[in-house]
Scaffold this active site. Structure first.
Site, mmCIF file in Angstrom:
data_model
loop_
_atom_site.group_PDB
_atom_site.id
_atom_site.type_symbol
_atom_site.label_atom_id
_atom_site.label_comp_id
_atom_site.label_asym_id
_atom_site.label_seq_id
_atom_site.Cartn_x
_atom_site.Cartn_y
_atom_site.Cartn_z
ATOM 1 N N ASP A 132 0.873 -1.160 0.000
ATOM 2 C CA ASP A 132 0.000 0.000 0.000
ATOM 3 C C ASP A 132 0.914 1.215 0.000
ATOM 4 O OD1 ASP A 132 -2.882 0.620 -0.011
ATOM 5 O OD2 ASP A 132 -2.339 1.881 1.699
ATOM 6 N N ASP A 219 3.394 11.579 -9.766
ATOM 7 C CA ASP A 219 4.793 11.758 -10.194
ATOM 8 C C ASP A 219 5.066 13.067 -10.947
ATOM 9 O OD1 ASP A 219 5.690 9.522 -8.926
ATOM 10 O OD2 ASP A 219 5.667 8.231 -10.696
HETATM 11 P P1 ITT Z 1 -3.671 -1.805 -5.493
HETATM 12 O O1 ITT Z 1 -4.367 -1.513 -4.178
HETATM 13 O O2 ITT Z 1 -4.393 -2.817 -6.302
HETATM 14 O O3 ITT Z 1 -2.227 -2.129 -5.307
HETATM 15 P P2 ITT Z 1 -4.012 1.040 -5.887
HETATM 16 O O4 ITT Z 1 -3.620 1.971 -6.980
HETATM 17 O O5 ITT Z 1 -5.425 1.134 -5.369
HETATM 18 O O6 ITT Z 1 -3.705 -0.446 -6.381
HETATM 19 P P3 ITT Z 1 -3.033 2.034 -3.366
HETATM 20 O O7 ITT Z 1 -4.336 1.898 -2.683
HETATM 21 O O8 ITT Z 1 -1.785 1.643 -2.655
HETATM 22 O O9 ITT Z 1 -2.992 1.206 -4.718
HETATM 23 O O10 ITT Z 1 -2.920 3.567 -3.832
HETATM 24 C C1 ITT Z 1 -1.735 3.996 -4.433
HETATM 25 C C2 ITT Z 1 -1.939 5.427 -4.924
HETATM 26 O O11 ITT Z 1 -0.895 6.254 -4.349
HETATM 27 C C3 ITT Z 1 -1.734 5.510 -6.425
HETATM 28 O O12 ITT Z 1 -2.964 5.351 -7.096
HETATM 29 C C4 ITT Z 1 -1.139 6.888 -6.594
HETATM 30 O O13 ITT Z 1 -2.151 7.860 -6.578
HETATM 31 C C5 ITT Z 1 -0.305 7.044 -5.334
HETATM 32 N N1 ITT Z 1 1.062 6.500 -5.551
HETATM 33 C C6 ITT Z 1 1.613 5.439 -4.927
HETATM 34 N N2 ITT Z 1 2.843 5.202 -5.407
HETATM 35 C C7 ITT Z 1 3.070 6.119 -6.343
HETATM 36 C C8 ITT Z 1 4.139 6.387 -7.198
HETATM 37 O O14 ITT Z 1 5.235 5.614 -7.211
HETATM 38 N N3 ITT Z 1 4.045 7.404 -8.049
HETATM 39 C C9 ITT Z 1 2.946 8.176 -8.064
HETATM 40 N N4 ITT Z 1 1.872 7.989 -7.309
HETATM 41 C C10 ITT Z 1 1.928 6.961 -6.437
#
Ligand code: ITT
Length: 261
Positions: A132, A219
């Site tokens: 997450d 990003d």
């Molecule tokens: P999963 O739960 O299926 O893994 P998700 O996109 O819903 O997919 P998260 O709940 O962890 O995953 O939310 C991650 C969000 O945080 C993602 O949609 C981005 O908005 C932000 N995020 C996380 N890592 C990032 C990165 O490396 N670069 C840019 N934004 C990021």
């Protein structure tokens, strides 16, 4: 007192074998916590349990393959790159149509990563690595935080999320535009037990407008002060070294190696 050598074996018994073995349950007998009972097992029962454990459990503690538990294709691509040093086949949820949806009801990155890893590993009977992640802006009281993916309302709408973030920061003084990304990665075994966990952070600041096309999510707005460039502008090679995900996985990898066949 149980020796360090015996403890991991007992953990395997309690976590892996007991739920499916009525025979072992009969050994423990009665009501109450099985873990406690094994810890206080009498000296003649314990060796029998250990022998049974060794015979029955020789290979169940080995990670023959690993499922990457994410439905975010950008994360998936980054995880695959970062896990290259791992010498086991990497699968993903697209290969498991039966994988149930997991509601991210936790209030921390740790809780949500654990929810995803444990639910999917148990449902699929596979080793699962889930993470997450999100962006934290202290000047906004930690927003968007665990709601990063749904900040503006619609899951994964990066453009709307970025617009909202800029709006919320409009009145915030320049020196308070610092932010950091967080990633909590969790490994769960096929019984749904957490076996390893690591966190990584990446510090930066939020630019006044999006720049660059690399990466995803926030990003284009996330500027690395040392480079004066956003992750959107920087080569993916740089993100692969500096990112919160890279840092979490760097810590997790040595822990994963312990479970390789
Ligand atoms: P999963 O739960 O299926 O893994 P998700 O996109 O819903 O997919 P998260 O709940 O962890 O995953 O939310 C991650 C969000 O945080 C993602 O949609 C981005 O908005 C932000 N995020 C996380 N890592 C990032 C990165 O490396 N670069 C840019 N934004 C990021």
């Amino acid at each position: 007192m149980l020796s360090r050598q015996v403890e991991p074996t007992l953990r395997i018994i309690t976590n892996l074998l007991i739920p499916v073995s009525s025979r072992l349950v009969r050994y423990a007998g009665g009501q109450g916590s099985l873990r406690q009972r094994f810890a206080s097992a009498s000296s003649d029962v314990l060796p029998k349990l250990l022998v049974m454990c060794m015979v029955m459990n020789m290979n169940t503690d080995r990670m023959e393959r690993l499922v990457l538990g994410t439905r975010n294709r950008h994360k998936l691509a980054e995880l695959r790159e970062l896990l290259q040093p791992l010498s086991v086949p990497l699968l993903d949820l697209s290969q498991f149509p039966q994988a149930p949806p997991v509601e991210e009801t936790g209030s921390t990155f740790e809780e949500n990563a654990t929810l995803k890893a444990t639910r999917w590993s148990k449902a699929l009977g596979e080793w699962v690595l889930a993470e997450d992640s999100g962006l934290v802006v202290p000047a906004l009281g930690g927003e968007p935080g665990v709601l990063s993916a749904v900040y503006a309302g619609r899951h994964g709408d990066d453009a709307a999320n970025n617009r909202l973030l800029l709006e919320r920061l409009a009145q915030v003084p320049e020196e308070h535009r610092q932010a950091y990304y967080v990633c909590v990665a969790v490994l769960a075994d096929p019984t749904g037990t957490v076996r390893a966990q690591a966190q990584g952070r990446c510090h930066g600041r939020i630019a006044h407008q999006g720049r660059g096309t690399h990466g995803f999510g926030y990003d284009p707005l996330f500027e690395i002060p040392e480079y004066h460039r956003t992750f959107g502008e920087l080569s993916p090679l740089v993100k692969r070294v500096l990112s919160h995900r890279a840092r979490a996985l760097e810590k997790l990898l040595p822990q994963l190696q312990r479970f390789l066949p």
